[in-house]
Write a protein that holds these residues in place. Structure first.
Motif, mmCIF file in Angstrom:
data_model
loop_
_atom_site.group_PDB
_atom_site.id
_atom_site.type_symbol
_atom_site.label_atom_id
_atom_site.label_comp_id
_atom_site.label_asym_id
_atom_site.label_seq_id
_atom_site.Cartn_x
_atom_site.Cartn_y
_atom_site.Cartn_z
ATOM 1 N N VAL A 123 -8.703 16.577 -21.599
ATOM 2 C CA VAL A 123 -9.318 15.290 -21.304
ATOM 3 C C VAL A 123 -8.632 14.172 -22.098
ATOM 4 N N ALA A 124 -8.134 14.470 -23.303
ATOM 5 C CA ALA A 124 -7.391 13.461 -24.064
ATOM 6 C C ALA A 124 -6.081 13.128 -23.354
ATOM 7 N N SER A 125 -5.430 14.149 -22.798
ATOM 8 C CA SER A 125 -4.222 13.918 -22.008
ATOM 9 C C SER A 125 -4.541 13.107 -20.765
ATOM 10 N N GLY A 126 -5.669 13.429 -20.113
ATOM 11 C CA GLY A 126 -6.079 12.672 -18.935
ATOM 12 C C GLY A 126 -6.377 11.224 -19.265
ATOM 13 N N LEU A 127 -6.999 10.974 -20.420
ATOM 14 C CA LEU A 127 -7.285 9.604 -20.849
ATOM 15 C C LEU A 127 -5.997 8.825 -21.061
ATOM 16 N N PHE A 128 -5.025 9.434 -21.728
ATOM 17 C CA PHE A 128 -3.744 8.773 -21.998
ATOM 18 C C PHE A 128 -3.033 8.428 -20.691
ATOM 19 N N ASN A 129 -3.044 9.358 -19.743
ATOM 20 C CA ASN A 129 -2.399 9.100 -18.455
ATOM 21 C C ASN A 129 -3.182 8.087 -17.626
ATOM 22 N N THR A 130 -4.525 8.088 -17.771
ATOM 23 C CA THR A 130 -5.334 7.108 -17.035
ATOM 24 C C THR A 130 -5.008 5.695 -17.483
ATOM 25 N N TRP A 187 0.808 -1.219 0.000
ATOM 26 C CA TRP A 187 0.000 0.000 0.000
ATOM 27 C C TRP A 187 0.840 1.267 0.000
ATOM 28 N N VAL A 188 2.129 1.169 0.251
ATOM 29 C CA VAL A 188 2.988 2.342 0.096
ATOM 30 C C VAL A 188 2.968 2.801 -1.357
ATOM 31 N N MET A 189 2.911 1.849 -2.283
ATOM 32 C CA MET A 189 2.786 2.184 -3.695
ATOM 33 C C MET A 189 1.330 2.311 -4.123
ATOM 34 N N ASN A 190 0.480 1.422 -3.626
ATOM 35 C CA ASN A 190 -0.910 1.422 -4.082
ATOM 36 C C ASN A 190 -1.685 2.656 -3.650
ATOM 37 N N ALA A 191 -1.388 3.191 -2.468
ATOM 38 C CA ALA A 191 -2.088 4.386 -1.998
ATOM 39 C C ALA A 191 -1.806 5.586 -2.892
ATOM 40 N N TYR A 192 -0.722 5.533 -3.611
ATOM 41 C CA TYR A 192 -0.388 6.582 -4.582
ATOM 42 C C TYR A 192 -1.090 6.319 -5.917
ATOM 43 N N GLN A 193 -1.086 5.054 -6.352
ATOM 44 C CA GLN A 193 -1.611 4.727 -7.672
ATOM 45 C C GLN A 193 -3.130 4.845 -7.758
ATOM 46 N N ILE A 194 -3.842 4.514 -6.678
ATOM 47 C CA ILE A 194 -5.306 4.477 -6.751
ATOM 48 C C ILE A 194 -5.910 5.861 -6.991
ATOM 49 N N PRO A 195 -5.613 6.888 -6.180
ATOM 50 C CA PRO A 195 -6.182 8.204 -6.493
ATOM 51 C C PRO A 195 -5.612 8.794 -7.781
ATOM 52 N N PHE A 196 -4.363 8.463 -8.077
ATOM 53 C CA PHE A 196 -3.767 8.950 -9.321
ATOM 54 C C PHE A 196 -4.595 8.493 -10.517
ATOM 55 N N ALA A 197 -4.900 7.205 -10.561
ATOM 56 C CA ALA A 197 -5.684 6.677 -11.680
ATOM 57 C C ALA A 197 -7.110 7.210 -11.662
ATOM 58 N N GLY A 198 -7.712 7.274 -10.480
ATOM 59 C CA GLY A 198 -9.116 7.624 -10.387
ATOM 60 C C GLY A 198 -9.430 9.067 -10.719
ATOM 61 N N LEU A 199 -8.472 9.964 -10.490
ATOM 62 C CA LEU A 199 -8.758 11.390 -10.639
ATOM 63 C C LEU A 199 -8.259 11.988 -11.946
ATOM 64 N N LEU A 200 -7.576 11.206 -12.778
ATOM 65 C CA LEU A 200 -6.956 11.785 -13.969
ATOM 66 C C LEU A 200 -7.975 12.377 -14.946
ATOM 67 N N LEU A 201 -9.060 11.670 -15.215
ATOM 68 C CA LEU A 201 -10.035 12.194 -16.172
ATOM 69 C C LEU A 201 -10.697 13.463 -15.656
ATOM 70 N N LEU A 202 -11.062 13.469 -14.367
ATOM 71 C CA LEU A 202 -11.655 14.676 -13.787
ATOM 72 C C LEU A 202 -10.653 15.818 -13.810
ATOM 73 N N ALA A 203 -9.396 15.527 -13.496
ATOM 74 C CA ALA A 203 -8.370 16.569 -13.502
ATOM 75 C C ALA A 203 -8.165 17.133 -14.904
ATOM 76 N N GLY A 204 -8.179 16.259 -15.909
ATOM 77 C CA GLY A 204 -8.037 16.742 -17.277
ATOM 78 C C GLY A 204 -9.178 17.646 -17.683
ATOM 79 N N GLN A 211 -0.741 12.621 -2.145
ATOM 80 C CA GLN A 211 0.268 12.758 -3.189
ATOM 81 C C GLN A 211 -0.270 12.307 -4.541
ATOM 82 N N GLY A 212 -0.973 11.180 -4.544
ATOM 83 C CA GLY A 212 -1.533 10.682 -5.787
ATOM 84 C C GLY A 212 -2.533 11.653 -6.399
ATOM 85 N N ALA A 213 -3.328 12.313 -5.547
ATOM 86 C CA ALA A 213 -4.284 13.305 -6.055
ATOM 87 C C ALA A 213 -3.556 14.485 -6.694
ATOM 88 N N GLY A 214 -2.499 14.967 -6.031
ATOM 89 C CA GLY A 214 -1.716 16.065 -6.607
ATOM 90 C C GLY A 214 -1.043 15.652 -7.903
#
Length: 456
Positions: A373-380, A29-46, A88-91
């Motif tokens: 949003v296209a950038s967010g999709l690619f990163n997602t 979870w040291v890695m997963n706690a970063y990856q989960i919000p990172f993946a989940g918020l990318l489209l909204l952030a884009g 951190q993942g959200a940022g």
């Protein structure tokens, strides 16, 4: 910095586990706690970048990431570290979701855009290689806390020029809408999906936990797609997928990154747990990978794309990656680094050809209004693939290692058996990526000939 923070933890995990008392399962979870919000918020952030202006979202994400990094560095308990990693993942999602979109806007000329995307890929490779080296050196010479605190001067160095050099964009305005319901559905669906994937290591793929949460994630994502088809102002306009380049590039990236990110984690573990290397030596041992990718993406990729065309360069790059992972499947337990490991690390330079080509294809048909949003999709797709690759390859490696130990083999031999199986599966994933690229991303004759004409 964003990519560095995904790799810098890899080498430091044993030290973090010892100091904070993580269990073997909890350490993931040291890695997963970063990856989960990172993946989940990318489209909204884009989408927020398109509405509020990409510079504003970029700087907000940078500030949030730096603050969370400070909390990670000061963490004195497992719970505090995991919570800070989540922030951190959200940022990181805010920063990453708009970065590629800014490049597309800043460089409308195809030749200039190709060079800019090459630099973008070089920076990513530099972050990955620096993460391995810094993680090992800082952990060994100081302590693991500094792998997070090092982000503070990097954030400052990134933020100050951004304030001065990037033009402020007005954005479309919040009145255009961010599709709140769609945002909730996709964020919850992606977070739950990544949570399910990364939890397979402890629960298993056929468990009630995995099947139940996986089904819930699929329902949420299906609801999101239905919402996007009907919403007046969708978060992810489904018209993006009408572009064969966009759809194909994201599919190829999903397969390619799953293989490569899983390889990156497993090879670091192999060097330490099978060959007995120290964290610092492991970091420097992985350095040729980042240097090779960086040199190719910065110095060769844009030139070759202009001369040979994106399609050919992409296939050459993926082909090199297939050879690299296939080479590792023959690695003996008592491997020689120059003979058994280094050639594979150098062939990873194919990623420096493939990634700029994929990024260019994924963004080729995006309009300025949709670039965020296209950038967010690619990163997602990249982030979900990273979690999927670690979960699948890690589970396969652990299962084969357990079977080998049960057969009476020593621990190092068992781990080597598990890693060789995982490298073989990664090679198969890359072969599938090659086939998908060959079928879906083939350029029309006129389009394929254009780069040669420009070069002439």
């Amino acid at each position: 910095m964003i990519i560095l923070d995904g790799t810098i933890v890899t080498v430091a995990q044993p030290a973090i586990q010892h100091d904070l008392g993580f269990t073997d399962t909890g350490l993931s979870w040291v890695m997963n706690a970063y990856q989960i919000p990172f993946a989940g918020l990318l489209l909204l952030a884009g989408r927020l970048g398109d509405l509020l202006g990409r510079k504003r979202v970029y700087l907000a994400g940078l500030a949030l990431f730096a603050a969370a990094s400070a909390l990670c560095g000061l963490a004195g308990s497992a719970g505090m570290l995991i919570a800070a990693r989540f922030v951190q993942g959200a940022g990181g999602a805010l920063v990453s979701a708009v970065a590629l979109g800014m490049i597309v806007t800043l460089f409308p000329d195809p030749a200039e855009r190709g060079r800019a995307i090459g630099v973008f890929s070089f920076v990513g490779a530099a972050g990955a290689s620096l993460g391995m080296v810094l993680g090992g050196v800082l952990t060994q010479l100081l302590n693991w806390h500094w792998i997070f605190l090092v982000n503070l001067p990097i954030a400052l160095a990134a933020g100050l020029p951004a304030v001065r050099l990037l033009d402020r964009e007005a954005g479309q305005g919040l009145r255009e809408g961010a599709d709140a319901l769609g945002a909730v559905l996709v964020t919850a669906g992606l977070m739950l999906g990544v949570y399910t994937i990364v939890g397979t290591g402890s629960h298993g793929w056929g468990s009630a936990h995995t099947l139940g949460f996986g089904a819930a994630a699929l329902v949420l994502l299906a609801g999101f797609l239905l919402r996007q088809a009907r919403a007046a102002r969708p978060l992810l306009p489904l018209r993006l997928f009408r572009s064969r380049a966009t759809s194909g590039a994201n599919l190829v990236q999903l397969l390619m990154i799953a293989a490569m990110f899983g390889f990156q984690v497993l090879i670091a573990l192999h060097l330490q747990e099978v060959l007995g290397w120290s964290p610092a030596r492991t970091g420097f041992g992985m350095l040729p990978t980042g240097l090779a990718i960086g040199a190719v993406s910065l110095g060769l990729s844009a030139r070759l794309i202009r001369t040979l065309g994106t399609y050919r360069v992409l296939l050459v790059g993926i082909g090199m990656l297939v050879l690299s992972l296939a080479y590792l499947t023959r690695m003996p337990q008592h491997a020689s680094y120059p003979v058994d490991v280094l050639p594979a690390l150098l062939l990873i330079a194919g990623g420096g050809l493939a990634m700029p080509a994929l990024a260019g294809l994924a963004m080729r048909d995006a309009t300025p209004a949709d670039s965020g949003v296209a950038s967010g999709l690619f990163n997602t797709s990249q982030t979900v693939a990273s979690a999927l690759g670690v979960a699948v390859l890690g589970t396969l490696a652990a299962g084969r290692a357990a079977h080998s130990r049960a057969a009476g083999h020593p621990a190092a031999r068992a781990l080597a058996d598990g890693h060789r199986l995982a490298f073989g599966v990664a090679a198969v994933l890359l072969a599938l990526a090659f086939a998908a690229a060959a079928v879906l991303l083939r350029e029309r004759r006129a389009a394929a000939a254009e780069p040669v004409a420009l070069a002439a």
